[in-house]
Write a protein that holds these residues in place. Sequence first.
Motif, PDB file in Angstrom:
ATOM      1  N   TYR A 196     -10.531  -9.003   7.085  1.00  0.00           N
ATOM      2  CA  TYR A 196     -11.396  -9.728   8.020  1.00  0.00           C
ATOM      3  C   TYR A 196     -11.920 -11.041   7.419  1.00  0.00           C
ATOM      4  N   SER A 197     -11.222 -11.548   6.400  1.00  0.00           N
ATOM      5  CA  SER A 197     -11.643 -12.772   5.713  1.00  0.00           C
ATOM      6  C   SER A 197     -11.216 -14.046   6.442  1.00  0.00           C
ATOM      7  N   GLY A 198     -10.294 -13.928   7.376  1.00  0.00           N
ATOM      8  CA  GLY A 198      -9.753 -15.119   8.036  1.00  0.00           C
ATOM      9  C   GLY A 198      -8.603 -15.742   7.273  1.00  0.00           C
ATOM     10  N   ASN A 199      -8.236 -15.149   6.149  1.00  0.00           N
ATOM     11  CA  ASN A 199      -7.101 -15.622   5.360  1.00  0.00           C
ATOM     12  C   ASN A 199      -5.840 -14.857   5.749  1.00  0.00           C
ATOM     13  N   TRP A 200      -4.701 -15.358   5.301  1.00  0.00           N
ATOM     14  CA  TRP A 200      -3.438 -14.675   5.551  1.00  0.00           C
ATOM     15  C   TRP A 200      -3.422 -13.354   4.795  1.00  0.00           C
ATOM     16  N   CYS A 201      -3.021 -12.282   5.460  1.00  0.00           N
ATOM     17  CA  CYS A 201      -2.858 -10.968   4.836  1.00  0.00           C
ATOM     18  C   CYS A 201      -1.480 -10.442   5.213  1.00  0.00           C
ATOM     19  N   PHE A 202      -0.613 -10.304   4.228  1.00  0.00           N
ATOM     20  CA  PHE A 202       0.725  -9.764   4.422  1.00  0.00           C
ATOM     21  C   PHE A 202       0.723  -8.344   3.860  1.00  0.00           C
ATOM     22  N   ILE A 203       1.023  -7.366   4.699  1.00  0.00           N
ATOM     23  CA  ILE A 203       0.871  -5.967   4.292  1.00  0.00           C
ATOM     24  C   ILE A 203       2.189  -5.210   4.415  1.00  0.00           C
ATOM     25  N   GLU A 204       2.684  -4.748   3.273  1.00  0.00           N
ATOM     26  CA  GLU A 204       3.852  -3.872   3.259  1.00  0.00           C
ATOM     27  C   GLU A 204       3.374  -2.424   3.288  1.00  0.00           C
ATOM     28  N   TRP A 205       4.076  -1.590   4.038  1.00  0.00           N
ATOM     29  CA  TRP A 205       3.767  -0.166   4.180  1.00  0.00           C
ATOM     30  C   TRP A 205       2.429   0.073   4.872  1.00  0.00           C
ATOM     31  N   ALA A 206       2.106  -0.761   5.844  1.00  0.00           N
ATOM     32  CA  ALA A 206       0.838  -0.648   6.579  1.00  0.00           C
ATOM     33  C   ALA A 206       0.708   0.671   7.332  1.00  0.00           C
TER      34      ALA A 206
ATOM     35  N   VAL B 292       0.819  -1.216   0.000  1.00  0.00           N
ATOM     36  CA  VAL B 292       0.000   0.000   0.000  1.00  0.00           C
ATOM     37  C   VAL B 292       0.859   1.277   0.000  1.00  0.00           C
ATOM     38  N   TYR B 293       2.091   1.133  -0.466  1.00  0.00           N
ATOM     39  CA  TYR B 293       3.020   2.259  -0.517  1.00  0.00           C
ATOM     40  C   TYR B 293       2.465   3.435  -1.317  1.00  0.00           C
TER      41      TYR B 293
END
Length: 138
Positions: free
Chosen positions: A96-106, A77-78
């Motif tokens: 909020y899906s319950g799946n893995w979420c990897f977030i760069e620049w959070a 999300v840079y």
Amino acid sequence: MEIIFTLDEIDAVAQKIISENPKKVILFKGLMGVGKTTLIKSLAKKLGVNDATSSPTFSLVNEYQISNNQYIYHFDVYRLKNETEALDMGIDEYLYSGNWCFIEWAENIPNLIPLEHSKIKIVMLPDGRRHLTLTQNT
């Protein structure tokens, strides 16, 4: 958890992170070029992604299917100018899906991050190794 490693050891680091049972939403913090995307690629592989992975810099999110109809969502999300842009792309549904979420620049979307998440901070050391810190926010 804290680890000092070289990029040659990144697959072992990814396995160690998974063994720590992190929250499924993980924020990745570190300067550009420190290895955030490289680590995410290794985590995705360890979690069962067989397809090629890449940085979602231009698409904002890449989606990878793993076993049992589960997914990994990799966000960069840079380039977002504000949180409204993230909401417009439906980021809340992913988070909020319950799946893995990897977030760069959070740090660009601080008010949208679920309360329960993990953080991985990577700092490059003068000798080229990386210092990684994994923390849980519950």
